[in-house]
Design an enzyme around this catalytic site. Structure first.
Site, PDB file in Angstrom:
ATOM      1  N   ARG A 139     -12.750 -14.788  21.685  1.00  0.00           N
ATOM      2  CA  ARG A 139     -13.793 -14.748  22.716  1.00  0.00           C
ATOM      3  C   ARG A 139     -14.506 -13.410  22.575  1.00  0.00           C
ATOM      4  NH1 ARG A 139      -8.796 -14.614  26.192  1.00  0.00           N
ATOM      5  NH2 ARG A 139      -8.299 -12.414  26.535  1.00  0.00           N
ATOM      6  N   ASP A 184      -2.590  -8.657  19.118  1.00  0.00           N
ATOM      7  CA  ASP A 184      -3.267  -9.531  20.090  1.00  0.00           C
ATOM      8  C   ASP A 184      -4.509 -10.112  19.441  1.00  0.00           C
ATOM      9  OD1 ASP A 184      -3.622 -10.834  22.483  1.00  0.00           O
ATOM     10  OD2 ASP A 184      -4.566  -9.154  23.511  1.00  0.00           O
TER      11      ASP A 184
END
Length: 392
Positions: free
Chosen positions: A302, A298
């Protein structure tokens, strides 16, 4: 007050500059893969306040007297550079005000265009969506560090999975953001597979899905980096992630001895994102299997749950830090008193407190996120003691 915050090695302001506003709240619009409860979403608006040094959009319940008292107990003055909201309407009003003032907004999660124009995003919205889309993970790794995976349209998913052997992982491939392992469906058996299909049907989606081999994991790292044109790529650090058998996030600890190949893999992925135009903080979930191979499962371009902990690492006493989050299963009064006791004792560092008593006449549990720090044995003892204290 101490000058604790002046010693931060990195802030969002250093990366994003002036006239940039930050919001970490998921959009109020429906998202089938991000099931964050409303009060949890509101509490998380304050999680990065201490590392921001730019305007942050916060829920009013996160900046009351109890929060100020906790910060004072930790020797910190609560930053004043924030803008508050209390509900969906006032939240969207804060977004519109920033847009009308010509400011850019760094979003933790994308928002519908009816709330804010794409031109207001600090990071190009189309790029931001693509960077965080699990289906495009191979684009940002350049095909490296990947388990065996297929991209399959939902209409062909059931038939295709007949050729896969358990265990395997199903992930949504649409543009909706995910977090904390929600949206990830690990299947060990037929029952898990049926649960996954039931959830996919509830989502009423016509998108693609990713199916991946399940990696037998020796260690699960979130390695984090920051980039600005002034600083270049910086390695912030890494945390060891704790997840349950179905991949749901349960917290993490600071990793002080990270394999070189893990750091190098993360840097390579960050370089690919930067080359495409990304600016800011990013964290990548990298697994090391029982043979020492590194896999990227993943990519989060951010701020991440452990970002504040990693930035604060050298400023906190002790050689062990553990991210801590809880909501009140006891009374809000008792919950707060115990947190204040631990903060005053110098072993629990506060990041955000969400005061359930803000909602007069309602029964809303208070919530807290912070960082245990000190000696590992002592941290684990007090962490477990708090769990026992807070049992319903």
């Amino acid at each position: 007050m101490t000058n604790f915050l002046s010693k931060r090695p990195l802030t969002m302001h250093q990366l994003y500059g002036d006239h940039v506003v930050f919001t970490s709240r998921p959009s109020y619009e429906k998202n089938p893969w991000l099931t964050t409860e409303e009060h949890q979403a509101n509490m998380l608006t304050a999680r990065e306040l201490l590392i921001a040094d730019i305007p942050v959009i916060l829920h009013e319940a996160t900046i009351g007297d109890k929060t100020r008292t906790l910060m004072t107990a930790a020797g910190i003055e609560l930053p004043s550079n924030y803008r508050t909201f209390k509900d969906a309407d006032s939240y969207h009003q804060r977004l519109r005000e920033a847009e009308e003032a010509g400011e850019k907004i760094f979003f933790q999660y994308t928002h519908n265009e009816e709330y804010v124009k794409p031109s207001t995003y600090y990071v190009n919205k189309e790029l931001f969506v693509a960077l965080n889309n699990k289906m495009k993970l191979a684009d940002w790794t350049k095909g490296k560090f990947l388990p065996k995976r297929d991209v399959i349209h939902v209409s062909k998913l059931e038939a295709t999975l007949k050729d896969w052997h358990y265990p395997y992982v199903i992930k949504p491939g649409d543009d909706h953001p995910t977090a904390g392992g929600y949206g990830v469906m690990i299947c060990y058996n037929d029952q898990d597979r049926e649960k996954a299909f039931s959830r996919i049907q509830e989502a009423e989606t016509d998108s693609d899905f990713i199916v991946e081999d399940y990696i037998k994991t020796e260690q699960n790292y979130c390695v984090q980096y920051a980039y600005s044109e002034a600083t270049g790529i910086q390695y912030i650090g890494a945390s060891i992630q704790d997840t349950n058998e179905y991949g749901k996030y349960r917290g993490n600890t600071t990793a002080h001895h990270v394999p070189d190949q893990v750091i190098a893999a993360g840097r390579e992925i960050m370089e690919n994102g930067v080359a495409a135009g990304y600016r800011g903080i990013a964290g990548f979930d990298l697994l090391v299997d029982d043979k020492g191979a590194v896999y990227a499962i993943d990519l989060n371009f951010r701020q991440n749950g452990s970002t504040s902990m990693l930035i604060m690492d050298e400023l906190l006493e002790g050689d062990y830090e553990k991210f801590f989050g809880a909501y009140a299963n006891v009374s809000n009064e008792a919950f707060y008193a115990r947190i204040l006791e631990e903060v005053t004792a110098g072993r629990l560092f506060p990041l955000a407190y969400y005061d359930g008593d803000y909602y007069e006449g309602q029964s809303v549990p208070s919530r807290f996120v912070g960082i245990w720090h000190g000696d590992k044995q002592d941290v684990e003892k007090h962490d477990q003691s708090f769990v026992e204290f807070n049992r319903p």
